[in-house]
Motif scaffolding. Structure first.
Motif, PDB file in Angstrom:
ATOM      1  N   SER A 192       0.816  -1.211   0.000  1.00  0.00           N
ATOM      2  CA  SER A 192       0.000   0.000   0.000  1.00  0.00           C
ATOM      3  C   SER A 192       0.850   1.261   0.000  1.00  0.00           C
ATOM      4  N   GLN A 193       2.145   1.140   0.303  1.00  0.00           N
ATOM      5  CA  GLN A 193       3.014   2.304   0.322  1.00  0.00           C
ATOM      6  C   GLN A 193       3.276   2.780  -1.098  1.00  0.00           C
ATOM      7  N   SER A 194       3.107   4.074  -1.317  1.00  0.00           N
ATOM      8  CA  SER A 194       3.298   4.643  -2.643  1.00  0.00           C
ATOM      9  C   SER A 194       4.758   5.003  -2.882  1.00  0.00           C
ATOM     10  N   LEU A 195       5.226   4.725  -4.109  1.00  0.00           N
ATOM     11  CA  LEU A 195       6.571   5.149  -4.477  1.00  0.00           C
ATOM     12  C   LEU A 195       6.687   6.658  -4.488  1.00  0.00           C
ATOM     13  N   ASN A 196       5.563   7.345  -4.712  1.00  0.00           N
ATOM     14  CA  ASN A 196       5.591   8.796  -4.836  1.00  0.00           C
ATOM     15  C   ASN A 196       5.559   9.494  -3.484  1.00  0.00           C
ATOM     16  N   SER A 197       5.416   8.733  -2.418  1.00  0.00           N
ATOM     17  CA  SER A 197       5.384   9.316  -1.085  1.00  0.00           C
ATOM     18  C   SER A 197       6.774   9.318  -0.470  1.00  0.00           C
ATOM     19  N   ASP A 198       7.184  10.476   0.027  1.00  0.00           N
ATOM     20  CA  ASP A 198       8.484  10.590   0.683  1.00  0.00           C
ATOM     21  C   ASP A 198       8.385  10.364   2.192  1.00  0.00           C
ATOM     22  N   ASP A 199       7.164  10.063   2.671  1.00  0.00           N
ATOM     23  CA  ASP A 199       6.964   9.892   4.108  1.00  0.00           C
ATOM     24  C   ASP A 199       7.854   8.779   4.640  1.00  0.00           C
ATOM     25  N   ASN A 200       8.734   9.150   5.548  1.00  0.00           N
ATOM     26  CA  ASN A 200       9.601   8.193   6.247  1.00  0.00           C
ATOM     27  C   ASN A 200      10.498   7.390   5.306  1.00  0.00           C
ATOM     28  N   ASP A 201      10.676   7.843   4.075  1.00  0.00           N
ATOM     29  CA  ASP A 201      11.531   7.103   3.156  1.00  0.00           C
ATOM     30  C   ASP A 201      12.991   7.418   3.440  1.00  0.00           C
ATOM     31  N   GLU A 202      13.768   6.398   3.547  1.00  0.00           N
ATOM     32  CA  GLU A 202      15.204   6.512   3.756  1.00  0.00           C
ATOM     33  C   GLU A 202      15.844   5.229   3.244  1.00  0.00           C
ATOM     34  N   LEU A 278      20.911   5.546  -2.217  1.00  0.00           N
ATOM     35  CA  LEU A 278      19.578   6.038  -2.538  1.00  0.00           C
ATOM     36  C   LEU A 278      18.587   5.572  -1.478  1.00  0.00           C
ATOM     37  N   LYS A 279      17.437   6.199  -1.438  1.00  0.00           N
ATOM     38  CA  LYS A 279      16.391   5.789  -0.508  1.00  0.00           C
ATOM     39  C   LYS A 279      15.701   4.520  -1.013  1.00  0.00           C
TER      40      LYS A 279
END
Length: 293
Positions: A192-202, A278-279
């Protein structure tokens, strides 16, 4: 030396779309911007194939296949060495399928076809094991080694984790640069996590740390090395820096999630140094100007 990883989310079976997407990410780069470009494992076909029949429409030969031709075109355009993963069918022996990478020089010439040696369970449904690890001398680059994802793991997860087959091979070969194309999975998957979401991406540091752990034979002056091998290094001449380039993919496919986190690591005798990563969900070209080894 400028080393680049192109990390993106392939859509399984949509080869032309995936190639166009990768080309778009690269279009701003010109000759001189990149010296070595690495793409993921099975870069344009997708990865999670059920069996030989499922992957058969996407098989390519090592010279004229669409992935190899794309790699040759970009190599000439960028004046760079290019590595691209693809599913290989052997000319003259159409029953032999391999999970392979091509290594192309800046003039568009195929230098090496490397076939994955340690197959993951997904590969075993369609591919044969390659003949073994490879490291070759390349003018202006040095001794170049190749790997594909599972290669860094123990053989079939049955060999001892202390065998370190891949790392030991490259230590013995005195490889200067190891280029690895990956389709490395996340330990947990949330589609369900979107690739376009930067939320908490690391970056997935657990993934990167694991890659480093599989390269332990390089870290001869580390406590971890002494704890595992119960010895000090026998050959002080091995205290040399080595570059490890891991280009992974991101996104989800047929119920599995990929870890992204493509990384360029400097392997020193004391520890690995992360030069850049990269993230996990990032779709981008990462270029790093690597200092002299």
């Amino acid at each position: 030396m400028k080393v680049a990883c192109l990390q993106f989310n392939q859509i399984i079976g949509e080869v032309e779309r995936n190639q166009n997407f990768a080309s778009k990410l690269l279009e701003k780069y010109q000759p001189g911007d990149i010296d070595v470009l690495v793409l993921p494992e099975l870069a344009f076909t997708g990865y999670v194939f059920r069996d030989r029949d499922h992957i058969k429409p996407y098989l390519e030969d090592s010279e004229t296949g669409t992935s190899v031709q794309w790699a040759k075109m970009q190599a000439v355009r960028l004046r760079a060495f290019v590595v691209v993963g693809y599913p290989q069918i052997v000319k003259g022996n159409p029953d032999r399928y391999y999970n392979s990478i091509c290594f192309i020089d800046p003039y568009g010439k195929l230098i090496e076809t490397y076939q994955k040696s340690h197959l993951y369970s997904t590969d075993e449904s369609w591919a044969e094991e390659g003949p073994g690890f490879r490291s070759i001398n390349v003018p202006n680059l040095g001794k170049i080694g190749f790997g594909i994802c599972m290669d860094i793991n123990p053989y079939q997860f049955k060999a001892s984790f202390r065998e370190y087959e891949f790392a030991n091979y490259h230590v013995q070969q005195q490889t200067d640069i190891i280029l690895c194309s990956m389709a490395w999975l996340q330990s947990s998957c949330d589609e369900s996590q979107s690739l376009n979401s930067d939320d908490n991406d690391e970056p997935s540091y657990s993934t990167i740390n694991y890659w480093c752990s599989r390269l332990l034979p390089y870290f001869t002056d580390s406590e971890a090395y002494r704890n595992v091998f119960q010895t000090s290094p026998q050959n002080s001449g091995q205290k040399r820096n080595v570059l490890f380039v891991a280009c992974n993919r991101t996104g989800t496919e047929n119920g599995v999630c990929f870890a992204g986190s493509s990384s360029v690591l400097l392997l020193t005798s004391k520890r690995p140094i992360i030069l850049r990563s990269l993230k996990s969900k990032e779709e981008a070209v990462m270029v790093i100007d690597v200092p002299s080894l």
